[in-house]
Scaffold this motif. Sequence first.
Motif, PDB file in Angstrom:
ATOM      1  N   ASN A   1       0.809  -1.220   0.000  1.00  0.00           N
ATOM      2  CA  ASN A   1       0.000   0.000   0.000  1.00  0.00           C
ATOM      3  C   ASN A   1       0.848   1.278   0.000  1.00  0.00           C
ATOM      4  OD1 ASN A   1       0.910   0.301   2.623  1.00  0.00           O
ATOM      5  ND2 ASN A   1      -1.101   0.091   3.576  1.00  0.00           N
ATOM      6  N   PHE A   2       2.160   1.141  -0.165  1.00  0.00           N
ATOM      7  CA  PHE A   2       3.051   2.293  -0.098  1.00  0.00           C
ATOM      8  C   PHE A   2       2.701   3.353  -1.132  1.00  0.00           C
ATOM      9  CE2 PHE A   2       6.787   4.582  -1.626  1.00  0.00           C
ATOM     10  CZ  PHE A   2       7.141   5.251  -0.472  1.00  0.00           C
TER      11      PHE A   2
ATOM     12  N   ALA B   1       3.564  12.736  -5.888  1.00  0.00           N
ATOM     13  CA  ALA B   1       4.624  13.544  -5.272  1.00  0.00           C
ATOM     14  C   ALA B   1       5.833  13.684  -6.187  1.00  0.00           C
ATOM     15  CB  ALA B   1       5.039  12.933  -3.937  1.00  0.00           C
ATOM     16  N   VAL B   2       6.279  12.583  -6.778  1.00  0.00           N
ATOM     17  CA  VAL B   2       7.471  12.682  -7.634  1.00  0.00           C
ATOM     18  C   VAL B   2       7.165  13.435  -8.920  1.00  0.00           C
ATOM     19  CG1 VAL B   2       8.658  10.682  -6.659  1.00  0.00           C
ATOM     20  CG2 VAL B   2       7.185  10.370  -8.642  1.00  0.00           C
ATOM     21  N   ALA B   3       5.956  13.331  -9.402  1.00  0.00           N
ATOM     22  CA  ALA B   3       5.570  14.091 -10.599  1.00  0.00           C
ATOM     23  C   ALA B   3       5.555  15.585 -10.290  1.00  0.00           C
ATOM     24  CB  ALA B   3       4.202  13.638 -11.106  1.00  0.00           C
TER      25      ALA B   3
ATOM     26  N   PRO C   1       8.874  12.430 -12.738  1.00  0.00           N
ATOM     27  CA  PRO C   1       7.921  11.355 -13.037  1.00  0.00           C
ATOM     28  C   PRO C   1       8.678  10.065 -13.362  1.00  0.00           C
ATOM     29  CG  PRO C   1       8.068  12.882 -14.878  1.00  0.00           C
ATOM     30  CD  PRO C   1       8.855  13.478 -13.747  1.00  0.00           C
ATOM     31  N   GLY C   2       8.181   8.956 -12.852  1.00  0.00           N
ATOM     32  CA  GLY C   2       8.822   7.669 -13.092  1.00  0.00           C
ATOM     33  C   GLY C   2       9.922   7.334 -12.095  1.00  0.00           C
ATOM     34  N   PHE C   3      10.195   8.232 -11.145  1.00  0.00           N
ATOM     35  CA  PHE C   3      11.213   7.983 -10.123  1.00  0.00           C
ATOM     36  C   PHE C   3      10.637   7.007  -9.112  1.00  0.00           C
ATOM     37  CE2 PHE C   3      13.799   9.037  -6.386  1.00  0.00           C
ATOM     38  CZ  PHE C   3      15.067   9.103  -6.950  1.00  0.00           C
ATOM     39  N   HIS C   4      11.353   5.932  -8.856  1.00  0.00           N
ATOM     40  CA  HIS C   4      10.889   4.898  -7.934  1.00  0.00           C
ATOM     41  C   HIS C   4      11.529   5.074  -6.564  1.00  0.00           C
ATOM     42  CE1 HIS C   4      10.434   3.129 -11.969  1.00  0.00           C
ATOM     43  NE2 HIS C   4       9.290   2.727 -11.455  1.00  0.00           N
TER      44      HIS C   4
END
Length: 101
Positions: free
Chosen positions: A5-6, A15-17, A22-25
């Motif tokens: 559920n993270f 948040a990363v977008a 975007p696409g950062f894991h």
Amino acid sequence: MRRSNFQRTSRWTTAVAEVGLPGFHFHDLRHTGNDLASSTPGVSLADLMARMGHASTRAAMIYLHASQERDGVIADSLSEKIRKGRDRARSGHKKPKKRQA
């Protein structure tokens, strides 16, 4: 939080977008930290293995990437050692004479 559920709980994708990644894991944070640690002067593979919790060099090597910057530091250091050795050889391997007062 659980892995299952993270993404939803943390709103990671949003948040990363919003910060332009975007696409950062999430795992990219570990990789980036370990990559930066590997470029620290004087760090050894054993240091990195301990930091990452890896028992084998093979696992730790996954996180290490040669960079042009690091390669430049190594090349500069080698050049300096060669220059010093050449200068020492040219001077006959003598220590500088002490001046008498």
